[in-house]
Design an enzyme around this catalytic site. Structure first.
Site, PDB file in Angstrom:
ATOM      1  N   GLY A 129      -4.133   4.472   9.144  1.00 54.12           N
ATOM      2  CA  GLY A 129      -4.522   3.203   8.819  1.00 54.12           C
ATOM      3  C   GLY A 129      -3.756   1.980   9.017  1.00 54.12           C
ATOM      4  NE  ARG A 130      -1.795   1.193   3.713  1.00 50.14           N
ATOM      5  CZ  ARG A 130      -1.862   0.443   2.543  1.00 50.14           C
ATOM      6  NH1 ARG A 130      -1.783   0.020   1.807  1.00 50.14           N
ATOM      7  NH2 ARG A 130      -2.314   2.013   1.849  1.00 50.14           N
ATOM      8  CE  LYS A 174       2.169   1.758   2.882  1.00 51.04           C
ATOM      9  NZ  LYS A 174       2.219   2.555   1.035  1.00 51.04           N
ATOM     10  CG  ASP A 189      -5.730  -5.836   6.476  1.00 47.53           C
ATOM     11  OD1 ASP A 189      -5.847  -4.928   5.933  1.00 47.53           O
ATOM     12  OD2 ASP A 189      -6.150  -6.505   6.089  1.00 47.53           O
ATOM     13  NE  ARG A 220       0.381  11.696   6.200  1.00 44.09           N
ATOM     14  CZ  ARG A 220       0.834  10.231   5.093  1.00 44.09           C
ATOM     15  NH1 ARG A 220      -0.079   9.946   3.444  1.00 44.09           N
ATOM     16  NH2 ARG A 220       1.593   9.350   5.603  1.00 44.09           N
ATOM     17  CG  ASP A 250      -4.003  11.112   0.657  1.00 41.30           C
ATOM     18  OD1 ASP A 250      -5.394  11.763   0.691  1.00 41.30           O
ATOM     19  OD2 ASP A 250      -4.653   9.757   1.188  1.00 41.30           O
ATOM     20  CG  ASN A 251      -1.195   9.268  -1.360  1.00 41.12           C
ATOM     21  OD1 ASN A 251      -1.348   8.993  -0.277  1.00 41.12           O
ATOM     22  ND2 ASN A 251      -2.379   8.796  -2.007  1.00 41.12           N
ATOM     23  CG  ASP A 255       0.924   7.117   0.834  1.00 45.09           C
ATOM     24  OD1 ASP A 255       2.023   6.103   1.745  1.00 45.09           O
ATOM     25  OD2 ASP A 255       0.211   7.284   1.337  1.00 45.09           O
TER      26      ASP A 255
HETATM   27  P1  AMP Z   1      -3.222   4.810   0.960  1.00 41.08           P
HETATM   28  O1  AMP Z   1      -4.156   4.903  -0.342  1.00 41.08           O
HETATM   29  O2  AMP Z   1      -2.073   4.428   0.750  1.00 41.08           O
HETATM   30  O3  AMP Z   1      -2.762   6.849   0.934  1.00 41.08           O
HETATM   31  O4  AMP Z   1      -4.751   5.078   1.893  1.00 41.08           O
HETATM   32  C1  AMP Z   1      -5.923   6.203   2.270  1.00 41.08           C
HETATM   33  C2  AMP Z   1      -6.363   5.627   3.300  1.00 41.08           C
HETATM   34  O5  AMP Z   1      -6.532   3.898   3.523  1.00 41.08           O
HETATM   35  C3  AMP Z   1      -5.218   6.059   3.922  1.00 41.08           C
HETATM   36  O6  AMP Z   1      -6.246   6.896   5.609  1.00 41.08           O
HETATM   37  C4  AMP Z   1      -4.140   5.190   4.941  1.00 41.08           C
HETATM   38  O7  AMP Z   1      -4.110   5.051   6.301  1.00 41.08           O
HETATM   39  C5  AMP Z   1      -5.939   3.884   4.874  1.00 41.08           C
HETATM   40  N1  AMP Z   1      -5.832   2.685   4.746  1.00 41.08           N
HETATM   41  C6  AMP Z   1      -5.360   2.296   3.504  1.00 41.08           C
HETATM   42  N2  AMP Z   1      -5.016   0.865   3.789  1.00 41.08           N
HETATM   43  C7  AMP Z   1      -5.595   0.215   4.891  1.00 41.08           C
HETATM   44  C8  AMP Z   1      -5.810  -0.921   5.515  1.00 41.08           C
HETATM   45  N3  AMP Z   1      -5.230  -1.982   5.139  1.00 41.08           N
HETATM   46  N4  AMP Z   1      -5.858  -0.670   6.485  1.00 41.08           N
HETATM   47  C9  AMP Z   1      -6.040   0.673   7.532  1.00 41.08           C
HETATM   48  N5  AMP Z   1      -6.354   1.525   7.188  1.00 41.08           N
HETATM   49  C10 AMP Z   1      -5.753   1.958   5.293  1.00 41.08           C
HETATM   50 MG    MG Z   2      -1.460   7.083   1.535  1.00 36.23          MG
END
Ligand code: AMP
Ligand code: MG
Length: 497
Positions: free
Chosen positions: A95-96, A116, A128, A186, A255-256, A265
């Site tokens: 998502g980012r 990232k 965002d 993953r 997913d991590n 992550d």
């Molecule tokens: P994470 O907590 O980094 O493992 O992310 C979990 C999910 O949330 C993943 O699909 C990320 O891409 C999404 N995600 C986390 N932060 C953001 C952000 N600021 N904008 C868009 N997607 C996010």
């Molecule tokens: Mg992640």
């Protein structure tokens, strides 16, 4: 920044793009207002075969900020799902993050180069797509510290300030991290297709992983079972290494967890100071699901999700497939046990483990927990006890051993007397396993505060330098080795993403 035109741009060779389009979405990073370099990692660049002149060039700055597309790169966001704190989320994905492509290092190994914090993608949901500077600094520091400790991990090639602010608890400066990984596939990538009943995609992905990460298993009689077993072994070893350095990942969602076996992550993660087997740092982990002593068990739980996704490929007979998967998951306990024993033997300077060693280790950990001893310093103090030679600088009064530990040491010394290896060998073995410097949470926090509040990156650079040589203690760096003062202790780390 250097603008020499002789710099050679990295060549992308993206095999992931040969997979069907439902595995990813082509999507461009979103340009940032004012890309300013924070740091780059020419040592890592060299391992990857990236021209240091390019890495330091204005072109690299623009490419790695997401402002410009590199030649041969077709940026994409990867699709995945995942179990987050035990609940299934069918639609996550980058998502980012943007995968700029793959590069092949001079040693023939293939790596993903991913940005990232590079803007929203079709998987962003309400996010965002950005990252604040703090988490970028944390990931840079901890991933490079882990690499220096010899723990499989994603790496950090560069960090760039965006000149834009992102809104979290309040406004914070934004940054983009360049992350390097053997791949970003993953457990959740498998779950994404398995949960849609898309067996063909699961098979395609499994074949891809075999080819990319476990090519020696392609010709195995049961290649998919062999794949599962190989991932299980790598994760068991990885998590045993985490335990040995007191590392708490904080968000062990499926997913991590990477198929290649690297740590990924770095969110609300931290190395613990005082030994507490129940330690949790993450402010979002209210139930303590991912606490220190739970990590090995969660590893197995996550791998069970992988086994479940692979089930249709394991055997044409459903019952046999289930039995095979169960057997593999049971073996995780054995692999983890062996890996943990090795980790602990290295920390204690034992070359030929014996039956009584487990009890000896448990007694030590019990003393550490009871006296709230600093995990890293306590093991480093044991190294001081076997050190010979004038070059070794002991911790001195940076660590004071309680009487119970001194008593335990007699037993330990008796045990060492029965172990065949020589002093020098033991010293080297223990030195690698017992670092003086970890990326201490309060130091990481200081580096982040200086950068975010004052635009001062000096504490970040200084800490990074220290954790890149974790075993080489010098009294001049004593401050970085010290456990935090009570008022410096960081109780929680925030996801802050
Ligand atoms: P994470 O907590 O980094 O493992 O992310 C979990 C999910 O949330 C993943 O699909 C990320 O891409 C999404 N995600 C986390 N932060 C953001 C952000 N600021 N904008 C868009 N997607 C996010
Ligand atoms: Mg992640």
């Amino acid at each position: 920044m250097n603008t020499t035109s002789s710099a050679v741009s990295p060549e992308f060779d993206t095999t992931f793009a040969s997979l069907p389009e439902r595995f990813y979405s082509y999507t461009q990073p979103v340009a940032v207002a004012h890309a300013t370099p924070i740091i780059d990692n020419p040592t890592l660049g060299k391992e990857l075969g990236i021209d240091p002149q390019w890495l330091a060039s204005d072109e690299a700055l623009q490419v790695l900020a997401g402002n410009q597309t590199a030649m041969g790169s077709a940026p994409m966001a990867q699709a995945y799902a995942g179990h987050q704190f035990g609940s299934f989320n069918p639609q996550l994905g980058d998502g980012r993050a943007h995968l700029l492509g793959e590069i092949v290092a001079p040693n023939g190994e293939r790596f993903d180069l991913q940005l990232k914090g590079s803007g929203p993608t079709p998987y962003s949901r309400r996010g965002d797509g950005r990252s604040p500077l703090g988490p970028v600094i944390r990931e840079y520091l901890i991933s490079e510290a882990m690499a220096s400790l010899g723990v499989p991990t994603t790496r950090s090639l560069a960090a760039i300030a965006t000149g834009e602010s992102v809104m979290r608890q309040g406004p914070a400066p934004g940054a983009v991290l360049t992350r390097i990984a053997p791949s970003h596939i993953r457990v959740g990538t498998f779950e994404y297709f398995a949960m849609q009943g898309d067996e063909e995609a699961v098979k395609t992905l499994a074949d891809y992983c075999l080819k990319r990460h476990f090519s020696h298993l392609i010709k195995h009689q049961q290649p998919y079972l062999a794949l599962l077993n190989a991932v299980i072994e790598r994760q068991a070893k990885l998590i045993a290494q985490w335990q040995g350095f007191g590392f708490i990942h904080g968000v062990m969602n499926t997913d991590n967890m990477l198929i290649c076996g690297a740590t990924v992550d770095y969110g609300p993660c931290a190395f613990m100071d005082q030994f507490d087997p129940e330690k949790v740092f993450s402010s979002i982990d209210r139930q303590g699901r991912y606490r220190y002593n739970q990590q090995p068990g969660i590893g197995q739980w996550n791998l069970a999700r992988l086994a479940q996704a692979l089930l249709p490929l394991l055997h044409k007979d459903d019952e046999q497939a289930l039995a095979d998967a169960q057997q593999s998951l049971d073996n995780y306990v054995k692999h983890y046990g062996a890996a943990y024993q090795l980790v602990m033997s290295n920390k204690l300077g034992i070359s030929k483990p014996q039956g009584g060693d487990q009890a000896l280790t448990e007694q030590l950990l019990a003393i550490m927990a009871e006296h709230q001893l600093d995990f890293t310093l306590c093991f480093r103090y044991l190294l001081d006890q076997v050190a010979t030679g004038a070059k070794h600088q002991p911790l001195g009064d940076a660590f004071i051993a309680p009487n119970e530990l001194v008593v335990w040491q007699q037993q330990w010394q008796q045990r060492l007397a029965t172990d065949p290896q020589g002093q020098t060998q033991r010293y080297q073995q223990m030195k690698r396993a017992n670092p003086a410097f970890i990326a201490r949470n309060h130091q990481v926090e200081l580096a982040i505060r200086a950068a975010e509040d004052k635009g001062d990156y000096q504490p970040f650079y200084a800490l990074l330098k220290v954790v890149q040589s974790p075993s080489d203690y010098q009294q001049t760096l004593r401050n970085f080795a010290l456990a935090p003062m009570p008022q410096e202790v960081v109780q929680h780390t925030f996801c802050g993403t």
